[in-house]
Design a protein around this motif. Structure first.
Motif, PDB file in Angstrom:
ATOM      1  N   PHE A 137     -18.898  24.994 -31.922  1.00 21.19           N
ATOM      2  CA  PHE A 137     -19.173  25.164 -33.326  1.00 21.19           C
ATOM      3  C   PHE A 137     -20.336  25.376 -33.796  1.00 21.19           C
ATOM      4  CE2 PHE A 137     -15.620  22.109 -32.591  1.00 21.19           C
ATOM      5  CZ  PHE A 137     -14.397  22.827 -32.805  1.00 21.19           C
ATOM      6  N   GLY A 138     -21.433  25.555 -33.100  1.00 23.07           N
ATOM      7  CA  GLY A 138     -22.624  26.050 -33.481  1.00 23.07           C
ATOM      8  C   GLY A 138     -23.445  24.959 -34.030  1.00 23.07           C
ATOM      9  N   MET A 139     -23.054  23.858 -34.206  1.00 23.56           N
ATOM     10  CA  MET A 139     -24.113  22.659 -34.523  1.00 23.56           C
ATOM     11  C   MET A 139     -23.442  21.268 -33.890  1.00 23.56           C
ATOM     12  SD  MET A 139     -22.985  21.967 -38.455  1.00 23.56           S
ATOM     13  CE  MET A 139     -23.344  23.749 -39.028  1.00 23.56           C
ATOM     14  N   PRO A 140     -24.318  20.516 -33.682  1.00 25.80           N
ATOM     15  CA  PRO A 140     -23.964  19.132 -33.114  1.00 25.80           C
ATOM     16  C   PRO A 140     -23.111  18.317 -34.120  1.00 25.80           C
ATOM     17  CG  PRO A 140     -26.297  19.080 -33.493  1.00 25.80           C
ATOM     18  CD  PRO A 140     -25.974  20.389 -33.915  1.00 25.80           C
ATOM     19  N   PRO A 141     -22.201  17.351 -33.532  1.00 28.78           N
ATOM     20  CA  PRO A 141     -21.137  16.878 -34.476  1.00 28.78           C
ATOM     21  C   PRO A 141     -21.812  16.098 -35.508  1.00 28.78           C
ATOM     22  CG  PRO A 141     -21.311  15.771 -32.400  1.00 28.78           C
ATOM     23  CD  PRO A 141     -22.220  16.893 -32.133  1.00 28.78           C
ATOM     24  N   ALA A 142     -22.932  15.252 -35.416  1.00 33.18           N
ATOM     25  CA  ALA A 142     -23.518  14.434 -36.357  1.00 33.18           C
ATOM     26  C   ALA A 142     -23.901  15.446 -37.408  1.00 33.18           C
ATOM     27  CB  ALA A 142     -24.863  13.610 -35.914  1.00 33.18           C
ATOM     28  N   ARG A 143     -24.441  16.605 -37.219  1.00 26.80           N
ATOM     29  CA  ARG A 143     -24.705  17.578 -38.115  1.00 26.80           C
ATOM     30  C   ARG A 143     -23.619  18.248 -38.967  1.00 26.80           C
ATOM     31  NH1 ARG A 143     -27.723  23.022 -37.059  1.00 26.80           N
ATOM     32  NH2 ARG A 143     -27.375  24.004 -39.010  1.00 26.80           N
ATOM     33  N   TRP A 144     -22.455  18.380 -38.301  1.00 27.36           N
ATOM     34  CA  TRP A 144     -21.319  18.823 -38.787  1.00 27.36           C
ATOM     35  C   TRP A 144     -20.637  17.836 -39.703  1.00 27.36           C
ATOM     36  CZ3 TRP A 144     -17.969  22.989 -38.085  1.00 27.36           C
ATOM     37  CH2 TRP A 144     -16.547  22.962 -38.596  1.00 27.36           C
ATOM     38  N   ARG A 145     -20.708  16.616 -39.440  1.00 29.15           N
ATOM     39  CA  ARG A 145     -20.252  15.474 -40.315  1.00 29.15           C
ATOM     40  C   ARG A 145     -21.104  15.355 -41.676  1.00 29.15           C
ATOM     41  NH1 ARG A 145     -19.369   9.811 -37.767  1.00 29.15           N
ATOM     42  NH2 ARG A 145     -17.330  10.278 -37.468  1.00 29.15           N
ATOM     43  N   ASP A 146     -22.461  15.476 -41.211  1.00 26.25           N
ATOM     44  CA  ASP A 146     -23.336  15.398 -42.558  1.00 26.25           C
ATOM     45  C   ASP A 146     -23.271  16.630 -43.621  1.00 26.25           C
ATOM     46  OD1 ASP A 146     -24.651  13.202 -41.498  1.00 26.25           O
ATOM     47  OD2 ASP A 146     -26.209  14.225 -40.886  1.00 26.25           O
ATOM     48  N   THR A 187     -14.624  14.305 -40.025  1.00 20.39           N
ATOM     49  CA  THR A 187     -14.703  14.387 -41.377  1.00 20.39           C
ATOM     50  C   THR A 187     -13.597  12.973 -42.082  1.00 20.39           C
ATOM     51  OG1 THR A 187     -12.905  15.988 -41.631  1.00 20.39           O
ATOM     52  CG2 THR A 187     -15.127  16.536 -41.567  1.00 20.39           C
ATOM     53  N   GLU A 188     -12.842  12.840 -41.206  1.00 20.22           N
ATOM     54  CA  GLU A 188     -11.751  11.809 -41.762  1.00 20.22           C
ATOM     55  C   GLU A 188     -12.018  10.188 -41.310  1.00 20.22           C
ATOM     56  OE1 GLU A 188      -8.252  13.481 -39.957  1.00 20.22           O
ATOM     57  OE2 GLU A 188      -8.173  15.077 -41.505  1.00 20.22           O
ATOM     58  N   THR A 189     -12.811   9.976 -40.416  1.00 17.89           N
ATOM     59  CA  THR A 189     -13.099   8.641 -39.960  1.00 17.89           C
ATOM     60  C   THR A 189     -14.643   8.393 -40.061  1.00 17.89           C
ATOM     61  OG1 THR A 189     -13.289   8.750 -37.574  1.00 17.89           O
ATOM     62  CG2 THR A 189     -11.092   9.058 -38.124  1.00 17.89           C
ATOM     63  N   ARG A 190     -14.750   7.211 -39.840  1.00 17.00           N
ATOM     64  CA  ARG A 190     -16.181   6.676 -39.867  1.00 17.00           C
ATOM     65  C   ARG A 190     -16.350   6.082 -38.254  1.00 17.00           C
ATOM     66  NH1 ARG A 190     -19.148   8.537 -42.457  1.00 17.00           N
ATOM     67  NH2 ARG A 190     -20.694   7.144 -42.019  1.00 17.00           N
ATOM     68  N   GLN A 191     -15.860   6.627 -37.301  1.00 22.93           N
ATOM     69  CA  GLN A 191     -15.881   6.402 -35.676  1.00 22.93           C
ATOM     70  C   GLN A 191     -17.467   6.860 -35.548  1.00 22.93           C
ATOM     71  OE1 GLN A 191     -12.767   8.482 -34.014  1.00 22.93           O
ATOM     72  NE2 GLN A 191     -12.493   6.397 -32.884  1.00 22.93           N
ATOM     73  N   THR A 192     -18.109   6.204 -34.769  1.00 21.77           N
ATOM     74  CA  THR A 192     -19.525   6.645 -34.086  1.00 21.77           C
ATOM     75  C   THR A 192     -19.111   7.975 -33.215  1.00 21.77           C
ATOM     76  OG1 THR A 192     -19.466   5.412 -32.093  1.00 21.77           O
ATOM     77  CG2 THR A 192     -20.313   4.398 -34.108  1.00 21.77           C
ATOM     78  N   ALA A 239     -11.439  16.345 -32.611  1.00 25.23           N
ATOM     79  CA  ALA A 239     -12.511  15.522 -32.865  1.00 25.23           C
ATOM     80  C   ALA A 239     -13.379  16.217 -34.141  1.00 25.23           C
ATOM     81  CB  ALA A 239     -13.586  16.005 -31.789  1.00 25.23           C
ATOM     82  N   ARG A 240     -13.328  17.607 -34.217  1.00 23.85           N
ATOM     83  CA  ARG A 240     -13.955  17.953 -35.609  1.00 23.85           C
ATOM     84  C   ARG A 240     -13.181  17.466 -36.879  1.00 23.85           C
ATOM     85  NH1 ARG A 240     -13.429  24.237 -37.112  1.00 23.85           N
ATOM     86  NH2 ARG A 240     -11.338  23.589 -37.077  1.00 23.85           N
ATOM     87  N   MET A 241     -11.935  17.411 -36.755  1.00 16.24           N
ATOM     88  CA  MET A 241     -11.237  17.036 -38.040  1.00 16.24           C
ATOM     89  C   MET A 241     -11.524  15.393 -38.303  1.00 16.24           C
ATOM     90  SD  MET A 241      -7.693  18.930 -37.720  1.00 16.24           S
ATOM     91  CE  MET A 241      -7.094  18.337 -39.302  1.00 16.24           C
ATOM     92  N   HIS A 242     -11.555  14.541 -36.867  1.00 16.05           N
ATOM     93  CA  HIS A 242     -11.939  13.397 -36.985  1.00 16.05           C
ATOM     94  C   HIS A 242     -13.175  12.952 -37.732  1.00 16.05           C
ATOM     95  CE1 HIS A 242      -8.416  11.639 -35.519  1.00 16.05           C
ATOM     96  NE2 HIS A 242      -8.154  12.315 -34.489  1.00 16.05           N
ATOM     97  N   THR A 255     -21.009  18.529 -48.804  1.00 13.69           N
ATOM     98  CA  THR A 255     -20.148  19.572 -49.621  1.00 13.69           C
ATOM     99  C   THR A 255     -18.768  18.910 -50.052  1.00 13.69           C
ATOM    100  OG1 THR A 255     -19.115  20.450 -47.511  1.00 13.69           O
ATOM    101  CG2 THR A 255     -21.183  21.463 -48.123  1.00 13.69           C
ATOM    102  N   GLY A 256     -18.625  17.532 -49.732  1.00 15.78           N
ATOM    103  CA  GLY A 256     -17.540  16.992 -50.238  1.00 15.78           C
ATOM    104  C   GLY A 256     -16.351  17.483 -49.313  1.00 15.78           C
ATOM    105  N   GLY A 257     -16.469  18.295 -48.041  1.00 17.01           N
ATOM    106  CA  GLY A 257     -15.196  18.573 -47.121  1.00 17.01           C
ATOM    107  C   GLY A 257     -14.699  20.075 -47.922  1.00 17.01           C
ATOM    108  N   GLU A 258     -15.048  20.431 -48.770  1.00 14.31           N
ATOM    109  CA  GLU A 258     -14.749  21.727 -49.418  1.00 14.31           C
ATOM    110  C   GLU A 258     -15.147  22.879 -48.724  1.00 14.31           C
ATOM    111  OE1 GLU A 258     -14.997  21.723 -53.651  1.00 14.31           O
ATOM    112  OE2 GLU A 258     -14.302  19.693 -53.992  1.00 14.31           O
ATOM    113  N   ALA A 259     -16.324  22.813 -48.615  1.00 17.43           N
ATOM    114  CA  ALA A 259     -16.955  24.320 -47.939  1.00 17.43           C
ATOM    115  C   ALA A 259     -17.437  23.586 -46.463  1.00 17.43           C
ATOM    116  CB  ALA A 259     -18.164  24.531 -48.699  1.00 17.43           C
ATOM    117  N   LEU A 260     -16.461  23.686 -45.456  1.00 18.48           N
ATOM    118  CA  LEU A 260     -16.533  23.337 -44.351  1.00 18.48           C
ATOM    119  C   LEU A 260     -17.709  24.348 -43.587  1.00 18.48           C
ATOM    120  CD1 LEU A 260     -13.339  22.132 -42.924  1.00 18.48           C
ATOM    121  CD2 LEU A 260     -15.196  20.861 -43.502  1.00 18.48           C
TER     122      LEU A 260
END
Length: 102
Positions: A79-88, A50-55, A45-48, A93-98
């Protein structure tokens, strides 16, 4: 992605009591089955995120959560933060600094 079965269902599948199943899995894998299943669901889910636009709701359902709220709580706990914040954070950071995972 197919959602994993719950531990009591898995115990029944292998003709064991739930407590015996939990003990056996914990001994063999090093973690209780519910923890293992949580990780099994949340890592992809964490990877998806950053890789998809699924809600978030679609993603939660695709990894086996019946409600978005339960998924949000589990994700934040892991992971210490909600999924929407993770995605944002990943998007900024362009996915470089997860974000750091505790």
């Amino acid at each position: 992605m197919r959602a994993p079965a719950r531990p009591h269902v898995l115990a029944r599948e292998v003709a064991m009591s739930r407590s015996a199943f939990v003990e056996r899995v914990t001994t063999l894998v090093g973690t209780p089955p519910i923890r293992y299943l949580t990780i099994w669901r949340l890592q992809p889910a964490r990877m998806h995120l950053t890789e998809t636009r699924q809600t978030i709701a679609q993603l939660a359902h695709s990894v086996g959560y019946e409600s978005e709220e339960a998924f949000n709580r589990a994700f934040k706990r892991e992971f210490g933060m909600p999924p929407a914040r993770w995605r944002d954070t990943c998007a900024r950071t362009g996915g470089e600094a997860l974000p750091t995972v505790p």
